[in-house]
Design an enzyme around this catalytic site. Structure first.
Site, PDB file in Angstrom:
ATOM      1  N   LYS A 289       0.872  -1.124  -0.037  1.00 12.43           N
ATOM      2  CA  LYS A 289      -0.189  -0.091  -0.064  1.00 12.43           C
ATOM      3  C   LYS A 289       0.898   1.380   0.073  1.00 12.43           C
ATOM      4  O   LYS A 289       2.106   1.402   0.397  1.00 12.43           O
ATOM      5  CB  LYS A 289      -0.882  -0.129   1.208  1.00 12.43           C
ATOM      6  N   ARG A 324      -3.500 -10.360   4.665  1.00 15.03           N
ATOM      7  CA  ARG A 324      -3.923 -10.262   3.143  1.00 15.03           C
ATOM      8  C   ARG A 324      -2.433  -9.922   2.399  1.00 15.03           C
ATOM      9  O   ARG A 324      -2.349  -8.904   2.355  1.00 15.03           O
ATOM     10  CB  ARG A 324      -5.091  -9.609   2.833  1.00 15.03           C
TER      11      ARG A 324
HETATM   12  N1  HH2 Z   1      -7.166  -3.880   0.573  1.00 16.61           N
HETATM   13  C1  HH2 Z   1      -7.641  -4.117  -0.581  1.00 16.61           C
HETATM   14  C2  HH2 Z   1      -8.607  -5.147  -1.372  1.00 16.61           C
HETATM   15  N2  HH2 Z   1      -9.429  -5.686  -0.538  1.00 16.61           N
HETATM   16  N3  HH2 Z   1      -9.783  -6.362   1.545  1.00 16.61           N
HETATM   17  C3  HH2 Z   1      -9.646  -6.460   3.048  1.00 16.61           C
HETATM   18  N4  HH2 Z   1     -10.301  -7.025   3.844  1.00 16.61           N
HETATM   19  N5  HH2 Z   1      -8.659  -5.706   3.400  1.00 16.61           N
HETATM   20  C4  HH2 Z   1      -7.827  -4.958   2.711  1.00 16.61           C
HETATM   21  O1  HH2 Z   1      -6.834  -4.179   3.376  1.00 16.61           O
HETATM   22  C5  HH2 Z   1      -8.169  -5.023   1.209  1.00 16.61           C
HETATM   23  C6  HH2 Z   1      -9.107  -5.875   0.779  1.00 16.61           C
HETATM   24  C7  HH2 Z   1      -6.814  -3.224  -1.728  1.00 16.61           C
HETATM   25  O2  HH2 Z   1      -5.681  -4.172  -2.167  1.00 16.61           O
HETATM   26  P1  HH2 Z   1      -5.682  -4.868  -3.911  1.00 16.61           P
HETATM   27  O3  HH2 Z   1      -6.667  -5.759  -3.895  1.00 16.61           O
HETATM   28  O4  HH2 Z   1      -4.276  -5.130  -4.078  1.00 16.61           O
HETATM   29  O5  HH2 Z   1      -5.918  -3.594  -4.820  1.00 16.61           O
HETATM   30  P2  HH2 Z   1      -7.078  -3.087  -5.584  1.00 16.61           P
HETATM   31  O6  HH2 Z   1      -8.172  -2.744  -4.578  1.00 16.61           O
HETATM   32  O7  HH2 Z   1      -6.527  -1.852  -6.232  1.00 16.61           O
HETATM   33  O8  HH2 Z   1      -7.275  -4.358  -6.421  1.00 16.61           O
END
Ligand code: HH2
Length: 352
Positions: A289, A324
């Site tokens: 992040k 995660r």
């Molecule tokens: N962060 C992201 C997406 N889903 N779910 C939970 N429970 N907690 C988190 O911190 C979280 C999440 C964001 O990360 P990422 O999926 O890599 O990015 P994007 O939303 O751009 O796909």
């Protein structure tokens, strides 16, 4: 101690190293605490020995029970040790890996490679929730995630599958196809049908977010970020329970980076153990992040492996049960060392 009856008190167990006499297990796991910080909205925080809480704090015995009780396994994953949830983003625009898994085949292959690297769970997402991301239609999101979930299961995926969505219809179809965790960054608030869709899940992750992805990083404000997030999650846990979903099927998550400044993220991470107060598993998502880039100076999200691992290890030291992450192999390697050093009973039980 000051008057403890007139306002809400928040109990933050203070994780300790070593094995002090009488230290208690945080969430029934390998991290222990023997002191608790009492926080309130007005007035200074103070520390008390954990043993004094049942006597001095209203509902203290019950609250200590929630803080220390072993968590029930979630979708077959034992929670006395940290679990690694590998991220599979089937999106063109995710902040750190968007567009890498353009076909369902590539995403399925990536999922199996994360399992080989040691992922305990897989989280499949078809809509980016990065700051500024554009929403995706239900049809588009289903078209992205369903072939991946179905393909993983058809090919014998040995770990539980979570669907990362805010949409009831996507959750319903994914759970119907064999996903078992509903990871909802809206904590079941995005659509009226989310609570009903959650009934079919073995477990539901309730995450805090302020605003929507489009707006959330526009000057987010809190009275007290830790206590505000705590109160939000308390309401969402209560709403789920009122709808017949017991606490042992709930996971809570403070939502690092979702409507938070660097200082907000740091405050939540420093106080992470407070979220064990619900008696639920805690999930932490710091992987790659932006705040890690700010702190470490690593500009490219995909290169933030070391900062992500540092954040994850901080999280397990605060009792987080599920991490995660995008970089599964590096996280698993670091966890092995942490478990050996912390004398985590999970490591011994698993043959470590
Ligand atoms: N962060 C992201 C997406 N889903 N779910 C939970 N429970 N907690 C988190 O911190 C979280 C999440 C964001 O990360 P990422 O999926 O890599 O990015 P994007 O939303 O751009 O796909």
């Amino acid at each position: 101690m000051a008057d403890v009856t007139s306002e809400t008190l928040y109990l933050r167990p203070i994780p300790c190293v070593g094995e002090p006499v009488g230290a208690l297990p945080l969430g029934g796991g390998g991290v222990r605490f023997s002191e608790v910080e009492i926080r309130r909205r007005s007035g200074p925080a103070e520390r008390l020995p954990a043993a004094a809480i049942p006597e001095l704090v209203p509902d203290g015995a019950q609250r200590m029970g929630l803080l220390t009780a072993p968590r029930q396994p979630i979708a077959g994953c034992a929670l006395h040790r940290p679990n690694v949830m590998g991220v599979v983003n089937v999106t063109p625009d995710s902040f750190s890996d968007g567009g890498q898994l353009a076909s369902a085949e590539a995403a399925i292959e990536h999922g199996f490679s994360l399992v080989e690297q040691g992922a305990d769970l897989l989280d499949i997402g078809g809509e980016s929730t990065r700051p500024g991301a554009a929403p995706v239609s239900v049809a588009e999101e289903l078209g992205r995630v369903m072939p991946v979930i179905e393909g993983l299961l058809r090919k014998g995926c040995p770990v539980p599958i979570s669907v990362d969505t805010r949409k009831a219809e996507v959750a319903r179809d994914a759970l119907g196809a064999g996903a078992v965790i509903f990871n909802d960054v809206s904590a079941l608030t995005f659509e009226p049908g989310n609570l009903a869709a959650a009934q079919a899940a073995d477990a539901i992750c309730l995450m805090h977010a302020k605003g929507t992805p489009a707006t959330m990083q526009t000057d987010p404000q809190y009275d007290d970020v830790v206590l505000d997030v705590y109160d939000f999650l308390a309401d969402r846990v209560a709403a789920a329970e009122a709808d017949g979903i017991p606490r042992d099927r709930l996971i809570v998550d403070p939502g690092i980076g979702f409507g938070k400044t660097l200082e907000h993220n740091l405050a939540l991470l420093r106080a992470l153990s407070i979220f064990q107060g619900f008696g639920c598993a805690v999930l932490l998502g710091v992987s790659r992040k932006r705040f890690l880039g700010t702190l470490s100076g690593v500009a490219a999200a995909s290169e933030r492996v070391a900062p992500s691992v540092a954040g994850a290890i901080w999280g397990v030291g605060q009792g987080a049960q599920i991490l995660r992450v995008h970089d599964v192999a590096a996280t698993v390697q670091a966890l092995k060392v942490w478990q050996a050093l912390a004398r985590d009973p999970g490591a011994a039980a698993d043959g470590g």
